[in-house]
Structures are given as structure tokens and as C-alpha cells.
Design a protein around this motif. Structure first.
Motif, PDB file in Angstrom:
ATOM      1  N   THR A 117       1.095  13.668  -2.844  1.00  0.00           N
ATOM      2  CA  THR A 117       1.642  14.023  -3.962  1.00  0.00           C
ATOM      3  C   THR A 117       0.844  13.670  -5.201  1.00  0.00           C
ATOM      4  OG1 THR A 117       2.732  11.598  -4.275  1.00  0.00           O
ATOM      5  CG2 THR A 117       3.862  13.360  -3.050  1.00  0.00           C
ATOM      6  N   GLY A 118      -0.185  12.761  -5.109  1.00  0.00           N
ATOM      7  CA  GLY A 118      -0.996  12.264  -6.153  1.00  0.00           C
ATOM      8  C   GLY A 118      -0.058  11.287  -7.199  1.00  0.00           C
ATOM      9  N   ALA A 119       0.704  10.963  -6.937  1.00  0.00           N
ATOM     10  CA  ALA A 119       1.631  10.028  -7.853  1.00  0.00           C
ATOM     11  C   ALA A 119       1.209   8.643  -7.666  1.00  0.00           C
ATOM     12  CB  ALA A 119       3.228  10.267  -7.354  1.00  0.00           C
ATOM     13  N   LEU A 120       1.202   8.178  -9.068  1.00  0.00           N
ATOM     14  CA  LEU A 120       0.950   6.613  -9.254  1.00  0.00           C
ATOM     15  C   LEU A 120       2.155   6.059  -9.733  1.00  0.00           C
ATOM     16  CD1 LEU A 120      -2.370   6.667 -11.013  1.00  0.00           C
ATOM     17  CD2 LEU A 120      -2.150   6.094  -8.680  1.00  0.00           C
ATOM     18  N   PRO A 121       2.566   4.732  -9.500  1.00  0.00           N
ATOM     19  CA  PRO A 121       3.728   4.228  -9.787  1.00  0.00           C
ATOM     20  C   PRO A 121       3.545   3.530 -11.424  1.00  0.00           C
ATOM     21  CG  PRO A 121       2.615   2.491  -8.153  1.00  0.00           C
ATOM     22  CD  PRO A 121       1.823   3.937  -8.286  1.00  0.00           C
ATOM     23  N   ASP A 122       4.485   3.442 -11.979  1.00  0.00           N
ATOM     24  CA  ASP A 122       4.489   2.840 -13.428  1.00  0.00           C
ATOM     25  C   ASP A 122       4.426   1.452 -13.326  1.00  0.00           C
ATOM     26  OD1 ASP A 122       7.077   1.920 -13.289  1.00  0.00           O
ATOM     27  OD2 ASP A 122       7.770   3.928 -14.215  1.00  0.00           O
ATOM     28  N   ALA A 123       3.851   0.716 -14.464  1.00  0.00           N
ATOM     29  CA  ALA A 123       3.677  -0.670 -14.466  1.00  0.00           C
ATOM     30  C   ALA A 123       4.985  -1.448 -14.040  1.00  0.00           C
ATOM     31  CB  ALA A 123       3.185  -1.204 -15.772  1.00  0.00           C
ATOM     32  N   ALA A 124       6.200  -0.934 -14.608  1.00  0.00           N
ATOM     33  CA  ALA A 124       7.364  -1.855 -14.466  1.00  0.00           C
ATOM     34  C   ALA A 124       7.843  -1.505 -12.624  1.00  0.00           C
ATOM     35  CB  ALA A 124       8.619  -0.803 -15.229  1.00  0.00           C
ATOM     36  N   THR A 125       7.563  -0.451 -12.158  1.00  0.00           N
ATOM     37  CA  THR A 125       7.650  -0.432 -10.785  1.00  0.00           C
ATOM     38  C   THR A 125       6.778  -1.521 -10.023  1.00  0.00           C
ATOM     39  OG1 THR A 125       8.228   1.768 -10.960  1.00  0.00           O
ATOM     40  CG2 THR A 125       7.884   0.775  -8.589  1.00  0.00           C
TER      41      THR A 125
ATOM     42  N   VAL B 174       0.981  -1.179  -0.096  1.00  0.00           N
ATOM     43  CA  VAL B 174       0.025   0.054  -0.075  1.00  0.00           C
ATOM     44  C   VAL B 174       0.753   1.223   0.033  1.00  0.00           C
ATOM     45  CG1 VAL B 174      -1.879   1.142   1.314  1.00  0.00           C
ATOM     46  CG2 VAL B 174      -1.836  -1.092   1.387  1.00  0.00           C
ATOM     47  N   ILE B 175       0.644   2.018  -0.808  1.00  0.00           N
ATOM     48  CA  ILE B 175       1.401   3.218  -1.124  1.00  0.00           C
ATOM     49  C   ILE B 175       0.537   4.559  -0.842  1.00  0.00           C
ATOM     50  CG2 ILE B 175       2.828   4.888  -2.877  1.00  0.00           C
ATOM     51  CD1 ILE B 175       3.427   2.339  -4.273  1.00  0.00           C
ATOM     52  N   ASP B 176       0.792   5.353   0.188  1.00  0.00           N
ATOM     53  CA  ASP B 176       0.070   6.610   0.508  1.00  0.00           C
ATOM     54  C   ASP B 176       0.594   7.746  -0.454  1.00  0.00           C
ATOM     55  OD1 ASP B 176      -1.330   8.488   1.432  1.00  0.00           O
ATOM     56  OD2 ASP B 176      -0.894   8.077   3.530  1.00  0.00           O
TER      57      ASP B 176
END
Length: 264
Positions: A22-30, A16-18
Motif C-alpha cells: 500500500t505504501g501507507a504510513l500511519p499518522d502521529a496520533a495512531t 512493525v507494519i508491512d
């Protein structure tokens, strides 16, 4: 550097990433790198917490292969428990791509989430063609259900006897499901209890799944095999599913295992 929490519901485990600040989303590779159980953190699904416009927070879910999912029931319960402990609230609302879901403290350390109304229309599940969702023309006579993600539910005499390692992927990619599907193997014990084995789309065999448990009970109740309030025994433990007029409610335990920082 990406801070995260590791959580699970009955062994169905999540990162779970809070990202509320930031509103940031990880990319698919991460996501895929973090999902690797040997070289990463390991998880069944990843959930990102974002600010919510018409809810306490918004959740975005990823499968272990980096693909999106509109729903993840056990992750929703885990995040709900975390946010309730953080704020002191006894209930809250979480927005997902499927619906805005109500969550509440069920007492005795349990968390309850309303997963919303099941999707029974073939086009919205979605299926590739107009078919009777209660009896798909597939060997084993499965049921099709949508819980924000697609499901295919089989009823068998002995769930443990089925080779899920081969059965699961063969049906996940069935041509009737253009977005692939979760696969549930159900053994009915009584009118209020089932045994469930799970193959999750984009992940594989899991110890538990909230949306799969909901879909299995909806399918069993539609077939007249059970009532609408059912104990679901999964390899990781037990969930209670209650299909009410306002949606499918799921109750069970959660665990916050550890916090970490991803440096990949």
C-alpha cells in the motif's frame, strides 16, 4: 484495521507494519496510541516496511511519541531477520533516511547490520553550534555522535548508580541539540566490553538500543577507552559492535513475538 507484527531485540521492542503493497504510513496520533503500554500495543519504536527502489525494502521509523527517527538499529535487525526468513536470502539491503544498510545472517540465530559510518561533524549530528564533538562543554564531559540520529554519551565509574529517570530527560532536551538527543551512560569494563544504560529520545529508558550501542562504542573508541570491537552489555542482554572501515556493524538476537491487528 491495521495488521502488525510485534518484535524485539534484547527487550528493545517494536511494532512493525508491512506497507509494501500500500505504501501507507500511519499518522502521529495512531503511532502514539499504539505505543501506549496500557491502552495500546506498547513499543519503544515503530517501523514501517515500504517498497525499496535501490534496496530490498525501505524502512521508516517512529518514536513512541509519534515523532520520526532516521535510524533504529535493533528494529532494522528485526525487520532484516523477518525479510530473510520470508525470502530465504542470507543477506539484503535496507534503505533508511540515514543510509542504505547492509544486513546479513550471522549464524546461530543472530542478525548483523551495518549501521553506516558514524557522523562526527557537529553540523550533521546536528548540534546548535560549532563545538568539539569529542568534548562537549556540558557537565560530565560527554561525546556527541550521529548514527542517523543524535547521541550524547557520558562515561561514569558506576552506570547503575545514576538516576537515569531524571538525568535522561534533562539532557534529551539540551539546547545544544536542536532535534533532541539520545543519552547513553557508559561504564567501561575493559578494552572490549562496556556496560550501557539508555535514555532514548521520544521514548525514555529502554532495555536496549542498537544505534545507542553503536554511538557508545564509537565514543569510547574515539576517547581511547576501548578498541573498536566491543561487547555492549545492556539491561536486555548483549550486542556486539564492530566499528570497521566500512561502517559500524551490530550483531545480536531478534525475536518475533506475535502478529496482531490494530482496530483503533
Amino acid at each position: 484495521m491495521l495488521p502488525f507484527m510485534k518484535m524485539h531485540g534484547l527487550g528493545n521492542d517494536f511494532v512493525v507494519i508491512d506497507s509494501r503493497r500500500t505504501g501507507a504510513l500511519p499518522d502521529a496520533a495512531t503511532v502514539a496510541a499504539m505505543a501506549d503500554r496500557h491502552r495500546g500495543v506498547g513499543f519503544d519504536q515503530l517501523a514501517v516496511i515500504l517498497p525499496g527502489d535501490n534496496a530490498d525494502a525501505r524502512l521508516v521509523f517512529y518514536n513512541a511519541d509519534g515523532s520520526f527517527s532516521a535510524a533504529c538499529g535493533n528494529a532494522t535487525r528485526c525487520v532484516a531477520r523477518h525479510l530473510m526468513e520470508e525470502s530465504g536470502a542470507r543477506s539484503l539491503r535496507l534503505a533508511t533516511d540515514h543510509a542504505v544498510l547492509a544486513a546479513e545472517d550471522a549464524g546461530q540465530g543472530l542478525t548483523r547490520v551495518n549501521m553506516g559510518a558514524p557522523v562526527l561533524d557537529w553540523a550533521k549530528i546536528p548540534l546548535a553550534e560549532d563545538l568539539d564533538t569529542l568534548h562537549l562543554p556540558i557537565d560530565g564531559d560527554p561525546v556527541a555522535t550521529g548514527m542517523g540520529n543524535p547521541h550524547m554519551t557520558f562515561f561514569v565509574a558506576d552506570a547503575a548508580a545514576l538516576d537515569l529517570e531524571s538525568f535522561g530527560p534533562a539532557h534529551e532536551h539540551h539546547p545544544l541539540y536542536p532535534q533532541r538527543t539520545n543519552v547513553e551512560i557508559v561504564q567501561v569494563v575493559s578494552s572490549d566490553e562496556i556496560i550501557l544504560r539508555i535514555w532514548e529520545r521520544g521514548t525514555g529508558i529502554t532495555l536496549a538500543s542498537g544505534s545507542c550501542s553503536c554511538a557508545a562504542v564509537v565514543a569510547a573508541a574515539r576517547r581511547g577507552l576501548t578498541g573498536r570491537r566491543v561487547r555492549v552489555n545492556v539491561p536486555g542482554g548483549m550486542l556486539e559492535i564492530d566499528w570497521r572501515a566500512d561502517g559500524v556493524w551490530m550483531t545480536g538476537p531478534t525475536a518475533h513475538v506475535f502478529d496482531g491487528v490494530w482496530r483503533g
